[in-house]
Design an enzyme around this catalytic site. Structure first.
Site, mmCIF file in Angstrom:
data_model
loop_
_atom_site.group_PDB
_atom_site.id
_atom_site.type_symbol
_atom_site.label_atom_id
_atom_site.label_comp_id
_atom_site.label_asym_id
_atom_site.label_seq_id
_atom_site.Cartn_x
_atom_site.Cartn_y
_atom_site.Cartn_z
ATOM 1 C CD1 TRP A 127 -1.630 4.138 -5.680
ATOM 2 C CD2 TRP A 127 -3.807 3.546 -6.639
ATOM 3 N NE1 TRP A 127 -2.610 3.808 -4.846
ATOM 4 C CE2 TRP A 127 -3.921 3.724 -5.410
ATOM 5 C CE3 TRP A 127 -4.576 3.546 -7.705
ATOM 6 C CZ2 TRP A 127 -5.245 3.403 -4.827
ATOM 7 C CZ3 TRP A 127 -5.969 3.149 -7.303
ATOM 8 C CH2 TRP A 127 -6.316 3.291 -5.768
ATOM 9 C CG ASP A 208 -6.081 7.123 -11.812
ATOM 10 O OD1 ASP A 208 -6.854 8.001 -11.279
ATOM 11 O OD2 ASP A 208 -5.507 6.339 -11.195
ATOM 12 C CB ALA A 210 -6.135 10.601 -8.223
ATOM 13 C CE LYS A 243 -6.055 10.515 -3.268
ATOM 14 N NZ LYS A 243 -4.963 9.610 -2.435
HETATM 15 C C1 LMR Z 1 -2.056 6.402 -2.178
HETATM 16 O O1 LMR Z 1 -1.534 6.176 -3.373
HETATM 17 O O2 LMR Z 1 -1.566 6.564 -1.091
HETATM 18 C C2 LMR Z 1 -3.539 6.950 -2.311
HETATM 19 O O3 LMR Z 1 -4.098 6.775 -3.521
HETATM 20 C C3 LMR Z 1 -4.318 6.034 -1.028
HETATM 21 C C4 LMR Z 1 -4.574 4.709 -1.514
HETATM 22 O O4 LMR Z 1 -5.547 4.267 -1.646
HETATM 23 O O5 LMR Z 1 -3.399 4.316 -2.076
#
Ligand code: LMR
Length: 394
Positions: A127, A208, A210, A243
């Protein structure tokens, strides 16, 4: 003072959100930011959340501060959801945070306080905000191989080889399920091999989590995390409620820190509360209260689980449909990985030029690394995307 500021590079996911909003074309398709959308394009407030909010509104008599580490009832409910019976209560410190991102940030701060020489090992890719936060904090990090672009699956041998370099006291950042951005996940056997590696190296896992409930199910998605926490003497889990409870803007998350022995728990707990105090003082409470109200009430919990399961099934059906459309259009099974991936995202493996082409020619927005948000589709737009993928030459 402010004249010296330099413009920051925009976050690529958030920049894409802005670009999509500004696009005036009819039929544009947003597969960018990781937000669940129903088939009509709405991000709904879940039924149980609405009911919990009503109950809270009726029962709440004060808005005075809650505890610095967060409301204990919320922390207990969340640790139960994430770790179930696997929690070692006398070895676990818990912190309510500003969303999952807040939990990641506090985890990195805690790791650095515990080991000023810590190196963070992160998956390539990960991410983008993981990278951004680590760069901003100035904590050293190295990447480990994760995604095999040829198979669009996990390069597990590469991952284990690279993680073999981790030293005692390093931190290994793992995605508990529904890997962001690839959608390629570890099997339970592979999680076991990661636990062996942690044992060998003495590195500490930071998981993590999420998207619990978006992949294979609420319990199934926590299985890897539970296995690691049951075997590693020290571990951290950063869990987000954005989420799976659909309460993105309420900023609700937890950091669970398992320490090696009960004697270290109180100092760790105190340090985590201290970190909250230094950053934002008391954590937000409204989302935490919603989550706790749902998890502690059998009826609300059952309704929430049923709605979450419907969301998960909907995304799986879209995956199957997209893989099948692409099978028909290409006469090959080379896009079948889309049906094997889990969670909100799949990395298509398209080049940045192909991604740009899909945006320019078909008004389809996905992140530049070809991450697409499956939940941005519906059964009408799947064929449009499949056509665009083929036309772009992916
Ligand atoms: C994403 O990866 O799109 C989500 O986790 C939202 C974000 O804050 O990036």
């Amino acid at each position: 003072m402010f004249a010296a500021l330099k413009a920051q590079a925009p976050d690529k996911i958030l920049a894409l959100m802005g670009e999509f909003k500004a696009d005036t074309r009819q039929g544009k398709i947003d597969l960018g930011v990781g937000v669940y959308k129903d088939p009509t394009g709405l991000t709904p407030v879940m039924r149980a959340v609405k009911k919990a909010e009503q109950r809270i509104w009726e029962a709440e008599t004060t808005k005075a501060y809650t505890a610095l580490a967060g409301e204990p009832a919320f922390l207990n409910a969340m640790s139960g959801m994430v770790l179930a019976d696997g929690i070692a209560a006398d070895r676990t410190a818990m912190l309510s945070t500003v969303g999952g991102t807040g939990a990641i940030r506090q985890a990195l701060e805690l790791a650095r306080m515990g080991n000023p020489d810590v190196t963070i090992h992160i998956s390539d890719p990960t991410w983008p905000n993981h990278l951004s936060i680590m760069k901003f904090m100035g904590v050293p990090f190295v990447e480990y191989r994760y995604f095999d672009n040829a198979t669009r699956g996990v390069d597990f041998d590469g991952m284990i080889e690279d993680l073999g370099r981790a030293k005692k006291g390093d931190l290994i950042l793992l995605h508990g399920c529904c890997h962001n951005p690839t959608g390629a996940n570890l099997t339970l056997d592979q999680w076991g091999a990661v636990a062996d590696l942690l044992e060998r190296t003495g590195a500490v896992p930071l998981i993590d989590l999420a998207y619990q409930g978006f992949g294979d199910g609420l319990e199934e998605d926590a299985a890897g995390t539970r296995l690691i926490v049951s075997r590693a003497p020290e571990a951290m889990v950063a869990a987000s409620c954005s989420k799976n409870f659909g309460i993105y803007r309420e900023r609700t998350g937890v950091l669970l820190t398992q320490v090696e022995n009960p004697a270290a728990r109180d100092v760790t707990q105190g340090t985590m509360a201290f970190l909250n105090r230094q950053t934002y003082s008391f954590p937000p409470d409204h989302g935490a209260r919603i989550v706790q109200t749902i998890l502690d009430d059998a009826e609300l919990k059952a309704d929430w689980m049923a709605e979450l399961e419907a969301v998960r099934q909907g995304m799986l059906a879209l995956r199957e449909q997209l893989a099948s459309e692409l099978r028909d259009l290409t006469g090959t099974d080379r896009f079948d990985f889309i049906a094997r991936h889990r969670g909100m995202f799949s990395r298509l493996g398209a080049t940045p030029e192909q991604v740009a082409r899909m945006k320019d020619e078909a008004a389809i927005y996905m992140v530049g690394d070809s991450r697409l948000n499956i939940a941005g589709l519906n059964d009408q737009t799947v064929p449009v995307l499949a056509r665009a993928i083929v036309d772009a030459g992916v």
